[in-house]
Design a protein around this motif. Structure first.
Motif, PDB file in Angstrom:
ATOM      1  N   LEU B 543      35.332  44.904  41.418  1.00  0.00           N
ATOM      2  CA  LEU B 543      35.556  43.839  40.438  1.00  0.00           C
ATOM      3  C   LEU B 543      37.051  43.580  40.248  1.00  0.00           C
ATOM      4  O   LEU B 543      37.469  42.474  39.951  1.00  0.00           O
ATOM      5  CB  LEU B 543      34.922  44.204  39.097  1.00  0.00           C
ATOM      6  CG  LEU B 543      33.406  44.107  39.072  1.00  0.00           C
ATOM      7  CD1 LEU B 543      32.886  44.449  37.692  1.00  0.00           C
ATOM      8  CD2 LEU B 543      32.945  42.725  39.486  1.00  0.00           C
ATOM      9  N   SER B 544      37.831  44.620  40.429  1.00  0.00           N
ATOM     10  CA  SER B 544      39.275  44.491  40.268  1.00  0.00           C
ATOM     11  C   SER B 544      39.854  43.420  41.201  1.00  0.00           C
ATOM     12  O   SER B 544      40.887  42.831  40.905  1.00  0.00           O
ATOM     13  CB  SER B 544      39.902  45.844  40.551  1.00  0.00           C
ATOM     14  OG  SER B 544      41.279  45.769  40.488  1.00  0.00           O
ATOM     15  N   SER B 546      38.773  40.614  41.649  1.00  0.00           N
ATOM     16  CA  SER B 546      38.615  39.261  41.130  1.00  0.00           C
ATOM     17  C   SER B 546      39.955  38.687  40.684  1.00  0.00           C
ATOM     18  O   SER B 546      40.085  37.482  40.517  1.00  0.00           O
ATOM     19  CB  SER B 546      37.630  39.266  39.962  1.00  0.00           C
ATOM     20  OG  SER B 546      38.141  40.063  38.926  1.00  0.00           O
ATOM     21  N   ARG B 547      40.955  39.563  40.532  1.00  0.00           N
ATOM     22  CA  ARG B 547      42.276  39.060  40.158  1.00  0.00           C
ATOM     23  C   ARG B 547      42.811  38.072  41.184  1.00  0.00           C
ATOM     24  O   ARG B 547      43.642  37.232  40.870  1.00  0.00           O
ATOM     25  CB  ARG B 547      43.244  40.215  39.966  1.00  0.00           C
ATOM     26  CG  ARG B 547      43.739  40.824  41.237  1.00  0.00           C
ATOM     27  CD  ARG B 547      44.576  42.047  40.987  1.00  0.00           C
ATOM     28  NE  ARG B 547      43.795  43.145  40.460  1.00  0.00           N
ATOM     29  CZ  ARG B 547      44.149  43.869  39.399  1.00  0.00           C
ATOM     30  NH1 ARG B 547      45.251  43.594  38.768  1.00  0.00           N
ATOM     31  NH2 ARG B 547      43.409  44.862  38.994  1.00  0.00           N
ATOM     32  N   LEU B 549      41.356  35.637  42.490  1.00  0.00           N
ATOM     33  CA  LEU B 549      40.994  34.288  42.041  1.00  0.00           C
ATOM     34  C   LEU B 549      41.896  33.857  40.890  1.00  0.00           C
ATOM     35  O   LEU B 549      42.470  32.761  40.911  1.00  0.00           O
ATOM     36  CB  LEU B 549      39.529  34.265  41.583  1.00  0.00           C
ATOM     37  CG  LEU B 549      39.149  33.075  40.694  1.00  0.00           C
ATOM     38  CD1 LEU B 549      39.249  31.777  41.451  1.00  0.00           C
ATOM     39  CD2 LEU B 549      37.747  33.236  40.142  1.00  0.00           C
ATOM     40  N   HIS B 602      50.491  42.513  42.360  1.00  0.00           N
ATOM     41  CA  HIS B 602      49.062  42.760  42.218  1.00  0.00           C
ATOM     42  C   HIS B 602      48.407  43.115  43.555  1.00  0.00           C
ATOM     43  O   HIS B 602      47.515  43.954  43.603  1.00  0.00           O
ATOM     44  CB  HIS B 602      48.387  41.565  41.559  1.00  0.00           C
ATOM     45  CG  HIS B 602      48.541  41.589  40.067  1.00  0.00           C
ATOM     46  ND1 HIS B 602      47.757  42.367  39.268  1.00  0.00           N
ATOM     47  CD2 HIS B 602      49.423  40.967  39.257  1.00  0.00           C
ATOM     48  CE1 HIS B 602      48.149  42.207  38.001  1.00  0.00           C
ATOM     49  NE2 HIS B 602      49.166  41.362  37.980  1.00  0.00           N
ATOM     50  N   ARG B 605      49.235  46.623  44.071  1.00  0.00           N
ATOM     51  CA  ARG B 605      48.403  47.474  43.231  1.00  0.00           C
ATOM     52  C   ARG B 605      47.026  47.678  43.857  1.00  0.00           C
ATOM     53  O   ARG B 605      46.484  48.775  43.844  1.00  0.00           O
ATOM     54  CB  ARG B 605      48.268  46.831  41.861  1.00  0.00           C
ATOM     55  CG  ARG B 605      47.287  47.545  40.979  1.00  0.00           C
ATOM     56  CD  ARG B 605      46.295  46.559  40.395  1.00  0.00           C
ATOM     57  NE  ARG B 605      44.976  47.159  40.322  1.00  0.00           N
ATOM     58  CZ  ARG B 605      44.477  47.711  39.226  1.00  0.00           C
ATOM     59  NH1 ARG B 605      45.182  47.741  38.140  1.00  0.00           N
ATOM     60  NH2 ARG B 605      43.275  48.222  39.248  1.00  0.00           N
ATOM     61  N   VAL B 609      46.048  51.430  44.258  1.00  0.00           N
ATOM     62  CA  VAL B 609      45.073  51.999  43.326  1.00  0.00           C
ATOM     63  C   VAL B 609      43.657  51.963  43.891  1.00  0.00           C
ATOM     64  O   VAL B 609      42.925  52.944  43.819  1.00  0.00           O
ATOM     65  CB  VAL B 609      45.131  51.259  41.974  1.00  0.00           C
ATOM     66  CG1 VAL B 609      44.136  51.858  41.007  1.00  0.00           C
ATOM     67  CG2 VAL B 609      46.529  51.317  41.404  1.00  0.00           C
TER      68      VAL B 609
END
Lengths: 157, 636
Positions: B543-544, B546-547, B549, B602, B605, B609
Motif C-alpha cells: 500500500l505504501s 500508492s504514494r 500516484l 520518496h 524511501r 524501507v
C-alpha cells in the motif's frame, strides 16, 4: 451562495489552511535548526536546504487538493456547478484527510528534520538517513492526500 | 554483477626501496595499504613524523586564503574552471620552487596589515571622541587641576541646562559650553576643590557625565596643542595608515601570481604527507620492508607488472581473503546501472556476503521517479542541465555518478511523463496511457502492482541469499511459502477460484511449520503462526507504493495551476505577457525542484524501507586505495 457550495468551498479552504499551517510550523522548526548549524558552517546551506524544504510538501498537498475542489466546482472557469447540500458535505469531508494528516505530520516531520539537521552537522555524509526518516513521517500525509483525491474523484456532481 | 573480488597482496622488498615502492603504489592507486600485523611476524616499523609537513601545509593553506581575497571569479568561472594538470616531471619541478620567501612575505604583510588595522580603529575611535570636545580653546596641557581648582569636561543633557545654571549660582562652580549635539551639550567646568564632593553629588543629580582625556591623548599633545590640533594630527595619522594598508594590499595583489604555485605545492605536499603516514603501516627489518594491503583481483596483474617495471628486487604474493578478515567492498556494476550505486552507497555498502542491491533496485527506481514526477518537460530540462554540468564542470567520482543518475531520471521522466503526465502541464492526449486527472484508479492499480512486484522480488532475492548460505529449509519453505502465498492470495481474491485458495494455504502452511526454528512442535506451530502475521507488513508495504500516484498527481496538478495562473495573467493589459512569462517560468521551476526532491526522496524511501529490508544486509567497509589525492590540481 447556497449552503452546498459554501460547505464545499469551506472544505477546500480547510485543506489548504491546515496543511499550510502544519508546513509553516514544520519548515520553521527545521529552518531554525539549520540556521543554527549554518552559523558555524555556512557551506552546509545546500544540503540543509533539502531537509528544511521537506516539511513544506504538506502545504502543497493541501493546496493541490483545494485546487481539485475548485476544478470540481468549476470555480476556475466561467460556469460554476451548484452542489446539493449533501454533495457539499461530501466534498467538505473529503478534504479533511489531507488537511488533518498534513497539519499533524508536517509538525512532526519538522521535528524529525530539525534533528536531522543536527545529525548532518556532525555526519555530513549521512544525508540520506535523515531524509528517509523524514519521509517515513510524510507517508501519512501522502496517504491522506491519496484518500482525499480518491474521495473527491468518486463524488459525482 | 555486484561485488568485485578482492585479494590480499603482500610485497616484500629491500629496505632501500621503501620510499620508491610507496610512491609507485600511490601513483598506481589500486592498493589499499593495511597495517602489517607486527605482533606475529616480529617486524618493526620506523616512526614517521608528519607534524612538520602538517605545519607547512597549514601555512600554504593560509597563504592561499590570503591571496584568494584578491581573486575575482564569478560563479560561472568557477563551474568552468579546470584544474591545472601536472605530470610527474612537472611535479618534480614544482617541488624545487622555493616557497618559503613567498609565504614569509605573505605572512609578514598580513601581520603588518592586521596591526595597522587595529591601530587605525583605535585612532578613529579616539578622534570621534575628541570631536565632541573640539570647541575647547584651551591648550590640552593647560588642562590640569591646580591646588585650589579642579578642571572637568563632560556631557550634560540639554534639558538639564537650566538646573546647572542654577547650581553655578549657589556653588563654587564655573562652566562654559564648548559644543552640543542633538540631545547633549559638552561643558568645561572649573570647580573649587574644597567643595568637590558636594558638587560631584549635585552634578550626578543633573546627569552630568564626566569625560576623561586618556593618557595616549595627553602624551600626543605638544606644548600649546589644543584638542583641535590633536584631531588634525590624528587625521594625518589615519591618512598615512590607510595609504600604507593600500600599499600592502597592492603588494599582496601582485603576489596573486603565486597562488596557483602554492595550490600545486599544497596538493603535492599533501600526498607526500599521505605517503609518510602510510609508511607507518609497513613492517620492516634492517634490510627488508614488507607492505600488505587489499587489491581488486582484476588489478593484480597490472600491479605485478607495474612493480616489476619500477622495482625489480621485490616479491609480490597474493591470496584470497580468509574467513574472519574484514574485506573492503567494491561495487562493480555494468555501466548503465553504475549511477544507481549512489543509492546503495547512501544506504551503506553491502556486507561482503550480501547481494549488491544496485542492479535489482535500478529499474524500479528509474520507473518510480518517473511516476512520482511524471512531467516530461521537467525531465527534458533535468536531462539537459545534468548533461551540461557533466560536460562543463567535469565532476568526478560520486558527483559524476550522481549527475549521471539525474540524467537518467530526466530520461525516465521524458518517457513516463509523456505516457502518464504531460509536458509543462499540457498532456499530449494521443500518447496518454493513463489520465490520472480524469480517472486516478488505473494509476493507483499500476502503483500497487509495481509495489507488489518489487516486494515479491525482494522476497525472491532473500530466498536466493538463503540458498547461498545453504539455509535450504528456510529458503524453500518460508521465503518460498511467501512467494506462493502472496500471489495466490491476490489471485484468489480477484478470481475466487478454489485452486488459488489451496495454493495460498500451501504457502501459508510452509511458513507456519518452518518459520520458527524451535524443536517443540507446539511452540514451533504457534511461532510459525505468529510469523504469518507478517502478512500485515506485506500489505502495508504494498500500500505504501500508492504514494507514487499521490506524488505524480501533485506534480501535474501544480503544473496545471501554474498554467492557469499564467493564462489569467495574460489578461492584464500591456504587460500581461511579461507577467504570464514570469509566472510560467518561475512556477514551473519551483514545481520542478519540489517534485524532483519529493520524487527522489520518496522513491529512495521505497527502496530503503520496503525493498532493502527484505533481503539486504549492509555493513561493508568501503575500499580506500592508497592513491594521489587532489584538491586543486589534476595529476596526470
Amino acid at each position: 451562495m447556497d449552503l452546498g457550495l459554501t460547505l464545499a468551498v469551506l472544505g477546500g479552504a480547510l485543506a489548504v489552511a491546515l496543511g499550510g499551517s502544519g508546513s509553516a510550523i514544520g519548515v520553521g522548526l527545521a529552518g531554525q535548526a539549520a540556521a543554527g548549524v549554518m552559523s558555524e558552517d555556512p557551506e552546509k546551506f545546500g544540503i540543509l536546504l533539502l531537509l528544511v524544504a521537506l516539511p513544506g510538501t504538506q502545504g502543497i498537498y493541501g493546496f493541490l487538493s483545494t485546487f481539485l475542489v475548485l476544478l470540481k466546482l468549476g470555480l476556475t472557469g466561467a460556469t460554476a456547478v451548484k452542489p446539493s447540500v449533501h454533495q457539499g458535505w461530501q466534498i467538505f469531508v473529503a478534504c479533511l484527510p489531507v488537511g488533518i494528516t498534513g497539519l499533524v505530520s508536517a509538525i512532526h516531520q519538522g521535528k524529525v528534520c530539525a534533528s536531522g539537521v543536527y545529525m548532518v552537522a556532525k555526519q555530513p555524509k549521512d544525508l540520506a538517513k535523515p531524509l528517509v526518516l523524514a519521509a517515513l513521517v510524510e507517508t501519512y500525509a501522502v496517504l491522506g492526500l491519496l484518500i482525499t483525491i480518491l474521495l473527491l474523484n468518486s463524488i459525482k456532481l | 554483477m555486484g561485488l568485485a573480488k578482492v585479494e590480499k597482496v603482500g610485497i616484500l622488498a629491500h629496505a632501500s626501496l621503501r620510499s620508491k615502492l610507496l610512491s609507485v603504489l600511490q601513483e598506481a592507486g589500486i592498493v589499499q595499504v593495511e597495517e602489517v600485523d607486527r605482533s606475529e611476524t616480529g617486524l618493526g616499523s620506523t616512526p614517521a613524523d608528519i607534524s612538520e609537513l602538517d605545519h607547512v601545509l597549514h601555512r600554504l593553506k593560509r597563504g592561499m586564503d590570503f591571496l584568494s581575497q584578491f581573486e575575482e571569479k564569478g560563479l560561472l568561472d568557477r563551474i568552468k574552471a579546470r584544474k591545472p594538470a601536472l605530470s610527474l616531471q612537472e611535479r618534480g619541478k614544482v617541488l624545487k620552487f622555493d616557497y618559503f620567501p613567498v609565504l614569509d612575505r605573505l605572512e609578514k604583510i598580513e601581520a603588518e596589515k592586521s596591526e595597522l588595522l587595529s591601530h587605525l580603529k583605535f585612532v578613529q575611535k579616539e578622534t570621534e571622541f575628541l570631536l565632541t570636545l573640539a570647541g575647547l580653546e584651551l591648550p590640552v596641557s593647560a588642562f590640569k587641576s591646580t591646588n585650589l581648582i579642579e578642571v572637568m569636561v563632560g556631557s550634560l543633557p540639554l534639558s538639564r541646562r537650566e538646573e546647572l545654571a542654577g547650581l553655578t549660582e549657589e556653588m563654587a562652580l564655573w562652566h562654559e559650553v564648548i559644543g552640543s549635539e542633538k540631545r547633549v551639550c559638552f561643558l568645561i567646568l572649573f570647580v573649587l576643590k574644597e567643595d568637590k564632593d558636594l558638587i560631584d553629588e549635585k552634578l550626578k543629580e543633573v546627569e552630568f557625565l564626566p569625560l576623561y582625556l586618556a593618557e595616549p591623548i595627553l602624551s600626543k599633545a605638544e606644548e600649546g596643542d589644543r584638542v583641535r590640533d590633536i584631531i588634525e594630527k590624528n587625521r594625518r595619522e589615519i591618512g598615512e595608515k590607510t595609504k600604507k594598508i593600500a600599499e600592502l594590499d597592492n603588494e599582496e595583489k601582485k603576489m596573486v601570481v603565486y597562488r596557483d604555485r602554492l595550490a600545486e605545492l599544497y596538493d603535492i605536499l599533501h600526498n607526500e604527507r599521505e605517503k609518510l603516514s602510510a609508511s607507518r603501516l609497513l613492517g620492516e627489518t634492517e634490510k627488508a620492508v614488507y607492505i600488505e594491503g587489499w587489491v581488486k583481483s582484476e588489478d593484480t596483474p597490472r600491479l605485478r607488472s607495474i612493480l616489476a617495471r619500477s622495482a625489480e628486487e621485490c616479491e609480490v604474493f597474493t591470496r584470497p581473503p580468509l574467513d574472519g578478515e574484514d574485506v573492503p567492498v567494491i561495487l562493480e556494476n555494468p555501466r548503465p546501472a553504475e549511477p544507481f550505486e549512489v543509492l546503495t552507497k547512501l544506504y551503506g555498502l553491502p556486507h561482503r556476503d550480501s547481494i549488491d542491491p544496485t542492479i535489482p533496485l535500478a529499474p524500479f527506481f528509474f520507473v518510480f521517479v518517473g511516476l512520482c514526477v511524471s512531467e516530461a518537460g521537467y525531465g527534458l530540462i533535468m536531462a539537459i542541465l545534468s548533461l551540461l554540468y557533466i560536460r562543463c564542470a567535469k565532476p568526478r567520482g560520486n558527483a559524476l555518478q550522481f549527475f549521471r543518475l539525474l540524467f537518467l531520471l530526466g530520461i525516465s521522466n521524458i518517457i513516463l511523463g509523456t505516457l502518464v503526465g504531460g509536458w509543462f502541464g499540457f498532456p499530449i492526449r494521443q500518447l496518454l496511457v493513463i489520465d490520472a486527472l480524469k480517472d486516478p484508479l488505473p494509476f493507483l492499480v499500476l502503483a500497487l502492482v509495481l509495489g507488489f512486484v518489487q516486494v515479491c522480488f525482494g522476497t525472491l532475492l532473500s530466498l536466493i541469499a538463503r540458498l547461498k548460505k545453504k539455509n535450504y529449509v528456510q529458503a524453500i519453505f518460508v521465503q518460498g511459502g511467501w512467494l506462493l502465498l502472496l500471489p495466490a492470495l491476490v489471485a484468489y481474491f480477484l478470481t475466487k477460484q478454489t485452486l488459488w485458495g489451496i495454493l495460498a494455504l500451501a504457502g501459508a502452511s510452509g511458513i507456519v511449520f518452518f518459520a520458527s526454528p524451535r524443536r517443540n512442535l507446539l511452540a514451533r506451530f504457534f511461532g510459525g503462526l505468529y510469523s504469518l502475521y507478517d502478512i500485515s507488513r506485506y500489505l502495508g508495504d504494498v500500500l505504501s507504493y500508492s504514494r507514487l500516484l499521490a506524488l505524480g498527481m501533485a506534480t501535474s496538478v501544480i503544473a496545471m495551476v501554474v498554467n492557469t495562473l499564467s493564462q489569467t495573467a495574460l489578461g492584464i493589459p500591456w504587460v500581461g505577457w511579461l507577467f504570464a512569462a514570469l509566472i510560467f517560468a518561475g512556477g514551473h521551476l519551483f514545481n520542478l525542484i519540489i517534485s524532483f526532491l519529493g520524487g527522489f526522496v520518496h522513491s529512495m524511501r521505497l527502496q530503503f524501507v520496503e525493498f532493502f529490508t527484505k533481503f539486504f544486509q549492509p555493513g561493508g567497509k568501503p575500499f580506500k586505495p592508497f592513491k594521489l589525492e587532489n584538491k586543486f590540481v589534476e595529476f596526470v
